[in-house]
Design an enzyme around this catalytic site. Sequence first.
Site, short mmCIF file in Angstrom:
data_model
loop_
_atom_site.label_atom_id
_atom_site.label_comp_id
_atom_site.label_asym_id
_atom_site.label_seq_id
_atom_site.Cartn_x
_atom_site.Cartn_y
_atom_site.Cartn_z
N SER A 1 -1.80 26.49 45.64
CA SER A 1 -1.82 27.76 44.92
C SER A 1 -3.19 27.97 44.25
CB SER A 1 -0.68 27.74 43.88
OG SER A 1 -0.80 28.79 42.98
N ASP B 1 0.25 33.83 47.84
CA ASP B 1 0.46 32.99 46.65
C ASP B 1 1.21 33.75 45.57
OD1 ASP B 1 0.02 30.53 45.06
OD2 ASP B 1 -0.98 31.98 43.78
N LYS C 1 -6.70 30.42 45.90
CA LYS C 1 -7.31 31.53 45.15
C LYS C 1 -8.79 31.27 44.87
CE LYS C 1 -3.86 31.19 42.34
NZ LYS C 1 -2.71 31.21 41.45
N ARG D 1 8.60 30.38 43.06
CA ARG D 1 8.64 29.03 42.47
C ARG D 1 9.06 29.08 41.02
NH1 ARG D 1 2.89 27.33 43.10
NH2 ARG D 1 3.54 25.50 41.94
N1 URA Z 1 -1.59 27.84 38.40
C1 URA Z 1 -1.56 28.41 39.62
O1 URA Z 1 -2.35 29.29 39.91
N2 URA Z 1 -0.64 27.98 40.50
C2 URA Z 1 0.24 27.00 40.23
O2 URA Z 1 1.03 26.66 41.07
C3 URA Z 1 0.20 26.42 38.95
C4 URA Z 1 -0.74 26.85 38.06
#
Ligand code: URA
Length: 441
Positions: free
Chosen positions: A194, A172, A198, A179
């Site tokens: 994403s 990520d 996590k 991104r």
């Molecule tokens: N926060 C994140 O951790 N990932 C994203 O893609 C957007 C906000």
Amino acid sequence: MADDGRTAGPAHDIVDVIRTKRDGGTLSDAEIDWTIASYTEGAVADEQVSALLMAIFLRGMSPAELSRWTEAILSSGERIDLSGLTRPTVDKHSTGGVGDKVSLVLAPLVAACGAAVPQLSGRGLGHTGGTLDKLEAIPGFRSTLTVDQVRAQLERVGCVICAAGPGLAPADRKLYALRDVTGTVESIPLIAASIMSKKIAEGTSSLVLDVKVGSGAFMTDREAAAELARTMVALGRDHGLDVVALLTAMDTPLGATAGNALEVAEAIEVLAGGGPADLLAVTLALAREMLGLAGIDADPAAALRDGSALACWREMVAAQGGDPDAELPRARLVETVRADRSGYVTRLDARAVGVAAWRLGAGRARKEDPVSATAGVVCRAKPGDEVRVGDVVLELHGDDPARFDRARAALAGAVELADAPGPTADVVYERIGVPREAPGD
Ligand code: URA
């Protein structure tokens, strides 16, 4: 030799993967696993994954593809095991907003009620602040802990707010950086994967999402925010996590402050039983959901009144090297924005306040930039309040005089005054997730 994805040997061809998605097809589990693993280890190039991300941005992903994409990101790193804790684990994630210091209150509040809250957080980027940046305004506070330290603190204190280590969902980290520079952040499946990868990796059993809607949020459109919430709730369910999402208002800053030390001070006010009504309402709504998911029958408002939440905050700060009695740093310079007429505040734009705080030094443009602990904005009047001409509406706090003009420029048109107050609205719009149990169930 680095495998560029087109030489003999690899199980899949990244160009075929890109073409499939570009043309609206569906990626197989094997293609997804291979793409994420190859990218994480550097065997597929940034420009190829950039093209794939744009194809996903434009075409979307099926629920099965998204679930596998999330699983593949999760599998790129470690998954913390918190199953040995004696307390039930529950966490909260916010999609980010201006003045959003809720985590600072919520973690010790829910811990004081008996849960374990493992808040593994990130730093702020852009106009919304990061929870770690706020906590690091406290002299001595340490955000970097080992997994063993996290476990021990959860057992002893009940909450921890620290940085997610590099071992959690490393794919990520790479994907998010890509991104950020390819115009592919604002994609519901990519955001959902994403965030959820996590949160699943951090080992919590349940999760409450605060999905912010409005000018100061990622999502300005309520239907898009609801879709993001439904997508994350479903991803949680696929991975054995109970998830509830609340859609909450982010058209105006939450509470009265935006800026690191300023927000810590305001969070302490709430923990001490005071604080602004909107901040308290969002915090208590999220706390009730968290306690519901953790199976704990407790009243979070009582934990604010009886001092137990504040005591837990003090323990958490001390456990992470901070001095809970230390004075918070203050800005050297304070300038004001005053009302140019008498009337009622009908709008105070969250995004403008966030950008002003950021320009004063409270946030960063690139992830390696330092942040100021003292910079920020204090809202002396909020929508619904009556002011007289010349009254202070906003205070700008900072240490660098060169930053104030650009901060003021961000606030042009941010405050609207009218003869009558505007309509009042709830700060919690909608709940999405597992049904709430009826009392007595
Ligand atoms: N926060 C994140 O951790 N990932 C994203 O893609 C957007 C906000």
